[in-house]
Structure formats: C-alpha cells, structure tokens
Design a protein around this motif. Structure first.
Motif, PDB file in Angstrom:
ATOM      1  N   GLU A  14     -24.843  27.558 -40.866  1.00 48.15           N
ATOM      2  CA  GLU A  14     -25.391  27.223 -42.179  1.00 48.15           C
ATOM      3  C   GLU A  14     -24.347  26.741 -43.175  1.00 48.15           C
ATOM      4  OE1 GLU A  14     -27.646  30.572 -43.548  1.00 48.15           O
ATOM      5  OE2 GLU A  14     -29.418  29.982 -42.386  1.00 48.15           O
ATOM      6  N   ASN A  15     -23.081  27.043 -42.933  1.00 49.89           N
ATOM      7  CA  ASN A  15     -22.037  26.654 -43.878  1.00 49.89           C
ATOM      8  C   ASN A  15     -21.276  25.423 -43.390  1.00 49.89           C
ATOM      9  OD1 ASN A  15     -22.495  28.765 -45.739  1.00 49.89           O
ATOM     10  ND2 ASN A  15     -21.416  30.197 -44.386  1.00 49.89           N
ATOM     11  N   PRO A  16     -20.544  24.776 -44.287  1.00 45.27           N
ATOM     12  CA  PRO A  16     -19.756  23.605 -43.888  1.00 45.27           C
ATOM     13  C   PRO A  16     -18.767  23.959 -42.781  1.00 45.27           C
ATOM     14  CG  PRO A  16     -19.900  23.738 -46.273  1.00 45.27           C
ATOM     15  CD  PRO A  16     -20.471  25.025 -45.738  1.00 45.27           C
ATOM     16  N   PHE A  17     -18.622  23.049 -41.822  1.00 43.82           N
ATOM     17  CA  PHE A  17     -17.685  23.229 -40.715  1.00 43.82           C
ATOM     18  C   PHE A  17     -16.281  22.937 -41.216  1.00 43.82           C
ATOM     19  CE2 PHE A  17     -16.037  21.866 -36.414  1.00 43.82           C
ATOM     20  CZ  PHE A  17     -16.240  23.099 -35.793  1.00 43.82           C
ATOM     21  N   ASN A  18     -15.293  23.749 -40.805  1.00 45.59           N
ATOM     22  CA  ASN A  18     -13.947  23.559 -41.322  1.00 45.59           C
ATOM     23  C   ASN A  18     -12.928  23.383 -40.191  1.00 45.59           C
ATOM     24  OD1 ASN A  18     -12.969  26.244 -40.488  1.00 45.59           O
ATOM     25  ND2 ASN A  18     -14.346  27.004 -42.078  1.00 45.59           N
ATOM     26  N   LEU A  19     -11.691  23.061 -40.568  1.00 37.06           N
ATOM     27  CA  LEU A  19     -10.656  22.734 -39.605  1.00 37.06           C
ATOM     28  C   LEU A  19     -10.283  23.910 -38.715  1.00 37.06           C
ATOM     29  CD1 LEU A  19      -8.719  20.600 -38.544  1.00 37.06           C
ATOM     30  CD2 LEU A  19      -7.102  21.228 -40.347  1.00 37.06           C
ATOM     31  N   SER A  20     -10.235  25.114 -39.276  1.00 35.02           N
ATOM     32  CA  SER A  20      -9.872  26.280 -38.461  1.00 35.02           C
ATOM     33  C   SER A  20     -10.916  26.536 -37.380  1.00 35.02           C
ATOM     34  CB  SER A  20      -9.717  27.525 -39.349  1.00 35.02           C
ATOM     35  OG  SER A  20     -10.952  27.878 -39.957  1.00 35.02           O
ATOM     36  N   GLU A  21     -12.193  26.305 -37.701  1.00 33.14           N
ATOM     37  CA  GLU A  21     -13.243  26.446 -36.694  1.00 33.14           C
ATOM     38  C   GLU A  21     -13.116  25.359 -35.627  1.00 33.14           C
ATOM     39  OE1 GLU A  21     -16.746  28.481 -39.455  1.00 33.14           O
ATOM     40  OE2 GLU A  21     -16.561  26.296 -39.353  1.00 33.14           O
ATOM     41  N   PHE A  22     -12.726  24.161 -36.057  1.00 29.88           N
ATOM     42  CA  PHE A  22     -12.500  23.059 -35.115  1.00 29.88           C
ATOM     43  C   PHE A  22     -11.410  23.451 -34.122  1.00 29.88           C
ATOM     44  CE2 PHE A  22     -13.243  18.320 -34.901  1.00 29.88           C
ATOM     45  CZ  PHE A  22     -12.517  18.106 -33.738  1.00 29.88           C
ATOM     46  N   GLU A  23     -10.303  24.004 -34.636  1.00 33.84           N
ATOM     47  CA  GLU A  23      -9.188  24.408 -33.773  1.00 33.84           C
ATOM     48  C   GLU A  23      -9.599  25.529 -32.826  1.00 33.84           C
ATOM     49  OE1 GLU A  23      -5.012  23.898 -35.844  1.00 33.84           O
ATOM     50  OE2 GLU A  23      -6.391  24.904 -37.213  1.00 33.84           O
ATOM     51  N   ARG A  24     -10.300  26.532 -33.358  1.00 40.16           N
ATOM     52  CA  ARG A  24     -10.725  27.642 -32.508  1.00 40.16           C
ATOM     53  C   ARG A  24     -11.701  27.175 -31.430  1.00 40.16           C
ATOM     54  NH1 ARG A  24     -13.121  30.506 -35.946  1.00 40.16           N
ATOM     55  NH2 ARG A  24     -15.298  30.553 -35.278  1.00 40.16           N
ATOM     56  N   GLY A  25     -12.641  26.327 -31.830  1.00 42.31           N
ATOM     57  CA  GLY A  25     -13.605  25.815 -30.866  1.00 42.31           C
ATOM     58  C   GLY A  25     -12.946  24.978 -29.784  1.00 42.31           C
ATOM     59  N   THR A  26     -11.925  24.202 -30.166  1.00 42.17           N
ATOM     60  CA  THR A  26     -11.206  23.388 -29.185  1.00 42.17           C
ATOM     61  C   THR A  26     -10.465  24.271 -28.193  1.00 42.17           C
ATOM     62  OG1 THR A  26     -10.930  21.605 -30.805  1.00 42.17           O
ATOM     63  CG2 THR A  26      -9.487  21.570 -28.882  1.00 42.17           C
ATOM     64  N   PHE A  27      -9.806  25.322 -28.693  1.00 47.24           N
ATOM     65  CA  PHE A  27      -9.119  26.264 -27.793  1.00 47.24           C
ATOM     66  C   PHE A  27     -10.106  26.889 -26.813  1.00 47.24           C
ATOM     67  CE2 PHE A  27      -8.461  30.872 -27.166  1.00 47.24           C
ATOM     68  CZ  PHE A  27      -7.412  30.805 -26.239  1.00 47.24           C
ATOM     69  N   GLU A  28     -11.251  27.339 -27.299  1.00 51.63           N
ATOM     70  CA  GLU A  28     -12.232  27.987 -26.430  1.00 51.63           C
ATOM     71  C   GLU A  28     -12.835  26.997 -25.433  1.00 51.63           C
ATOM     72  OE1 GLU A  28     -15.033  30.036 -28.896  1.00 51.63           O
ATOM     73  OE2 GLU A  28     -13.523  31.375 -29.753  1.00 51.63           O
ATOM     74  N   CYS A  29     -12.834  25.723 -25.798  1.00 54.24           N
ATOM     75  CA  CYS A  29     -13.324  24.678 -24.899  1.00 54.24           C
ATOM     76  C   CYS A  29     -12.318  24.428 -23.770  1.00 54.24           C
ATOM     77  CB  CYS A  29     -13.576  23.399 -25.686  1.00 54.24           C
ATOM     78  SG  CYS A  29     -14.426  22.092 -24.784  1.00 54.24           S
ATOM     79  N   LEU A  30     -11.034  24.520 -24.090  1.00 58.12           N
ATOM     80  CA  LEU A  30      -9.982  24.181 -23.124  1.00 58.12           C
ATOM     81  C   LEU A  30      -9.526  25.357 -22.278  1.00 58.12           C
ATOM     82  CD1 LEU A  30      -7.625  21.951 -25.318  1.00 58.12           C
ATOM     83  CD2 LEU A  30      -9.355  21.201 -23.703  1.00 58.12           C
ATOM     84  N   THR A  31      -9.660  26.563 -22.796  1.00 54.08           N
ATOM     85  CA  THR A  31      -9.070  27.710 -22.124  1.00 54.08           C
ATOM     86  C   THR A  31      -9.760  28.046 -20.807  1.00 54.08           C
ATOM     87  OG1 THR A  31      -8.431  30.038 -22.372  1.00 54.08           O
ATOM     88  CG2 THR A  31     -10.526  29.379 -23.346  1.00 54.08           C
ATOM     89  N   ASP A  32      -8.971  28.519 -19.869  1.00 58.09           N
ATOM     90  CA  ASP A  32      -9.513  28.989 -18.601  1.00 58.09           C
ATOM     91  C   ASP A  32      -9.968  30.445 -18.713  1.00 58.09           C
ATOM     92  OD1 ASP A  32      -8.798  26.547 -17.329  1.00 58.09           O
ATOM     93  OD2 ASP A  32      -6.726  27.251 -17.206  1.00 58.09           O
ATOM     94  N   ASN A  33      -9.457  31.120 -19.737  1.00 59.25           N
ATOM     95  CA  ASN A  33      -9.793  32.528 -19.948  1.00 59.25           C
ATOM     96  C   ASN A  33      -9.610  32.819 -21.439  1.00 59.25           C
ATOM     97  OD1 ASN A  33      -9.809  35.369 -20.159  1.00 59.25           O
ATOM     98  ND2 ASN A  33      -8.978  35.623 -18.101  1.00 59.25           N
TER      99      ASN A  33
END
Length: 298
Positions: A27-46
């Motif tokens: 519901e809130n605006p998407f921000n850069l820290s969420e972008f970074e966290r989401g990218t890490f979780e997308c790339l990580t094997d664990n």
C-alpha cells in the motif's frame, strides 16, 4: 507459448506477502531499500546466506534496472522492479524453453516443412490492464499489463462484459487463433476452410525459430516482432552467475587465504598477506565484470 509484458507484478505481490509487513509494502510507495532487499532475495541461493556474498551482483542488477534520473521515484522503482522480476522469472525461462522446443523441428540447420504440425509459436500480451483483481490500494504505482490479463480474452469471458468494440474484436481474434492452433497446429490456418486467413487483422503469425525469433505482440493492434533479448539473456545467464561465483571465491579466499599466499610478503605478516590476496582477487572480479558489462546489449 506466451508471456505477459509485466508478468512480474504477480511475483511482486507474492514477494510482498512473504514479508513481515506485507500490506505496508503493497500500500505504500516502493523505495530503494526494498528494491535492494528484493533483489538480494531474488538472487540468493539461501536466505540465510551472508548478504555480502551478493554485493557485486546486487549492485550490477541495480545499475541495469534503476532509472538513475529518478532513483527516488516510487513509481519508477516499483515498475522497474516488476521489470526485473518479469525478465528473470518469466521472460527468460519462456524464451529458453521456446528455443529448446523449436530446435526439435530443425534438421541439420534446415527448417522442416512448415506445413507439418509441431511448429512453435510465441506471443506476448501487452494490452495495458484497466481493471484489477486485487485491492486498488495495492501497488497504486503499477503501470502495465498484469499477469494473466490474457485469460479473459482467450476464453471470451470479456465478451459478456460492458467493454469497447476493440476489446471484443481482440478477444475474437485470440479465440480464433488459439482454436486454429489446437485444430490444425497453425494459428493462421482456418480449421474449416483450411486456408490462411488473417481476418483482416495484421501480420501472419510466423513460427518461432532461433535464427529469427519472431513472436506476436498482442494488443489492440497485434503485430509480428522479433525478440530483443540477447542482452538480457547474457546479463542473467552469464554475467550475474559469474559475479556470484567470483564474489564467493574472493570472500572464501580472504577468510582462508592459506592456499593463495603472496610469496613476496613476509610470512610473519599474515594480515598483509590477507589484504594483498583479497585486493588482487577483487581487482580480477572487477576487471572481468567490466569486460562483460561492456559487451552486453542494451
């Protein structure tokens, strides 16, 4: 086979719902820290991995997908993250599968008679979404074509709704093409007359082959296009895995440098050996990254 131009929006919703504060993210605006966290979780094997193992890969992904003219724009950040998820989770696997499947119908590089059944056809549905299947307060920044938007057109349910004639015409176009393919193996070949019929609409839908990679871009004006994905495939299938591998190797070497000592460094100065080894490995990683990034297609 086909994709939706912003398929990644459903992956974004699923990712958000797995976070500790899902409604806040949606519901809130998407921000850069969420972008970074989401990218890490997308790339990580664990998810328990050390985030530092992915620093180079995450930074490279951010460099490619973030609009640095508007790095703080919630609309830009949100839609670019959806673009990332679309490429990585939907587009790449689809194109790789279509390429592999289409090769079954090649004989020593020569295309088998296209009239034979078994040809592979690729489409992308890109008609912007006007109605939502989720609360309006969610992802208010989203712009584009939501996942599964094509279903109501393919199955004709939209014909029963109060929609424009353009939408009805597009639905009939898709129903006809899908029906033709099911019955004849060719979306252009009418199952009754056995003749090629475009219904007065746009290009003939050509089979997908790795040499030309044609697909049908389906909107109010369907048109045949060529897949522009070489740079994306190189980025995700070659560069990012290499960065992950090399970064892990650097950190392992820095933490346990015994097998790669600098013979010019006095043996009594272990901290200097560690620093020299880590610096040299990091330089190698950055050099390889620069070369590969410089070759990627935009």
């Amino acid at each position: 086979m086909g994709t939706i131009s912003e398929d990644g929006e459903v992956a974004f919703r699923l990712w958000a719902l797995m976070q500790p504060n899902p409604i806040s993210i949606l519901e809130n605006p998407f921000n850069l820290s969420e972008f970074e966290r989401g990218t890490f979780e997308c790339l990580t094997d664990n998810l328990k991995d050390n985030a530092r193992l992915y620093e180079a890969a995450v930074a490279t992904v951010l460099d490619r997908y973030i609009d640095w003219e508007n790095p703080d724009s919630p609309t830009s950040l949100g839609n670019q993250y959806v673009s990332l998820l679309t490429d990585y989770i939907f587009l790449l696997p689809t194109v790789d599968t279509v390429v592999a499947h289409s090769k079954r119908w090649l004989d020593n590089g020569r295309t088998i008679d296209p009239s034979l059944q078994g040809n592979t056809y690729l489409y992308r549905f890109s008609l912007p979404t006007t109605t939502r299947t989720f609360p309006k307060s969610w992802m208010s920044w989203f712009r584009g074509t939501a996942h599964a938007s094509d279903i109501q057109f393919v199955f004709g349910s939209i014909l029963k709704e109060n929609v424009t004639e353009e939408s009805k015409k597009l639905s009939k176009f898709m129903i006809k093409r899908w029906s033709n393919f099911i019955k004849t193996g060719n979306p252009n070949l009418d199952d009754v007359t056995k003749t090629f019929a475009n219904q007065g609409l746009h290009d003939q839908w050509l089979p997908f082959h790795e040499s030309d990679q044609r697909y049908m871009d389906i909107s109010y004006t369907p048109v045949l296009k060529k897949v522009q994905i070489s740079g994306v495939r190189h980025f995700w299938n070659e560069l990012i895995p290499l960065l992950k591998q090399q970064t892990r190797a650097v950190r392992q070497a820095v933490e346990a440098p015994k097998g790669c000592e600098d013979v010019t460094t006095p043996k009594g100065n272990s901290s200097s050996r560690n620093l020299a080894h880590g610096s040299m490995c990091l330089i190698v990683v950055l050099f390889i990254s620069a070369i590969l990034t410089g070759k990627r297609e935009i």
